[in-house]
Design a protein around this motif. Sequence first.
Motif, short mmCIF file in Angstrom:
data_model
loop_
_atom_site.label_atom_id
_atom_site.label_comp_id
_atom_site.label_asym_id
_atom_site.label_seq_id
_atom_site.Cartn_x
_atom_site.Cartn_y
_atom_site.Cartn_z
N VAL A 127 -7.97 -11.89 8.39
CA VAL A 127 -8.30 -12.88 9.42
C VAL A 127 -7.05 -13.38 10.13
O VAL A 127 -7.13 -13.87 11.27
CB VAL A 127 -9.08 -14.05 8.78
CG1 VAL A 127 -8.19 -14.93 7.94
CG2 VAL A 127 -9.81 -14.85 9.85
N LEU A 128 -5.87 -13.26 9.50
CA LEU A 128 -4.61 -13.67 10.11
C LEU A 128 -3.77 -12.48 10.56
O LEU A 128 -2.63 -12.65 10.98
CB LEU A 128 -3.79 -14.50 9.10
CG LEU A 128 -4.44 -15.78 8.57
CD1 LEU A 128 -3.53 -16.43 7.54
CD2 LEU A 128 -4.71 -16.74 9.71
N GLY A 129 -4.33 -11.28 10.47
CA GLY A 129 -3.54 -10.09 10.76
C GLY A 129 -2.50 -9.84 9.70
O GLY A 129 -1.53 -9.11 9.92
N ALA A 130 -2.68 -10.43 8.53
CA ALA A 130 -1.69 -10.33 7.45
C ALA A 130 -2.31 -9.75 6.18
O ALA A 130 -1.82 -9.99 5.08
CB ALA A 130 -1.12 -11.71 7.15
N GLY A 131 -3.39 -8.99 6.34
CA GLY A 131 -4.04 -8.40 5.19
C GLY A 131 -3.44 -7.06 4.82
O GLY A 131 -2.44 -6.61 5.37
N VAL A 132 -4.07 -6.41 3.87
CA VAL A 132 -3.73 -5.03 3.52
C VAL A 132 -5.04 -4.33 3.21
O VAL A 132 -5.94 -4.91 2.60
CB VAL A 132 -2.76 -4.97 2.32
CG1 VAL A 132 -3.36 -5.58 1.06
CG2 VAL A 132 -2.30 -3.53 2.07
N THR A 133 -5.16 -3.09 3.68
CA THR A 133 -6.39 -2.34 3.52
C THR A 133 -6.10 -1.01 2.85
O THR A 133 -5.25 -0.24 3.31
CB THR A 133 -7.05 -2.06 4.89
OG1 THR A 133 -7.34 -3.31 5.53
CG2 THR A 133 -8.34 -1.28 4.72
N GLY A 134 -6.79 -0.76 1.75
CA GLY A 134 -6.74 0.56 1.12
C GLY A 134 -7.75 1.47 1.79
O GLY A 134 -8.88 1.06 2.08
#
Length: 277
Positions: A127-134
């Motif tokens: 939501v903040l553009g600060a995630g990580v996606t596997g």
Amino acid sequence: MTAQDTIAFVGGGHMARSLLTGMVANGVDPQSIRVADPVPGLRDALRADFGVQVFADNGDAVGDAGIWILGVKPQLMRGICDSLAAQAQRARPLVVSVAAGVTTLQLDRWLGGDLPIVRAMPNAGAVLGAGVTGLYANHQVDAAGCRRAERLLWASGETVWVTDEARMDAVTAVSGSGPAYLFLLAEAMVEAALAEGLPPDVAHGLVVQTMLGSARLLSEQNATPAELRQRVTSPQGTTEAAMHVLVEGGFPGLVGRAIHASRIHGRQLSMDLESST
């Protein structure tokens, strides 16, 4: 704008909202995004907040869209895929699933077979553009499809590919569920600070900024977590006293058991979906 550029979300819940926030903030045209959800109030909020097209019917939303993002609960996934299988076979979209525990093999079978499918596990930082996606791609996804999926999810933060789908349950356990672990730690630290006499605003501010600064150290310093911990743990100091309590109380092992339990539950979700068919 072509059909291949159109992105269709099936499910407009928290994860969809997180991904939409990142996409729109990074320049994806809201008019190229369609979202289907059965809840009228949720649809209205998504249209008002992001300017996307909204639909009550899943079939109307996916249409001939080039990318489908499936963001419904695992228990609902088979029924929804079955209802969309004929359209999936006609449109041949790139399918991206953000449902925990649902495998690409299951999705491919339910959607009629031989489709390019990417399994993705974002986390709350999206939501903040600060995630990580596997990310994991089945064999039908070519290099261009991988790039499309990566660009899509990269708008919400970093991306990490895994080559063995069995490891996606571990990704879910570590990073998908990970924010909840940190929030629980923050909650416990705030409660402890209050118990030691600090005012609520001071307690909250100290914990939040401590976590932010520590995360930056982990990200920006060329050091392992163990090395950073050792740097701030002086012999016979106050931090060492706290570390002794945490280690003696089994904190590292407790974290390991929690992550293991999450991974096993993700695998069980997939098995339960098979047994219910």
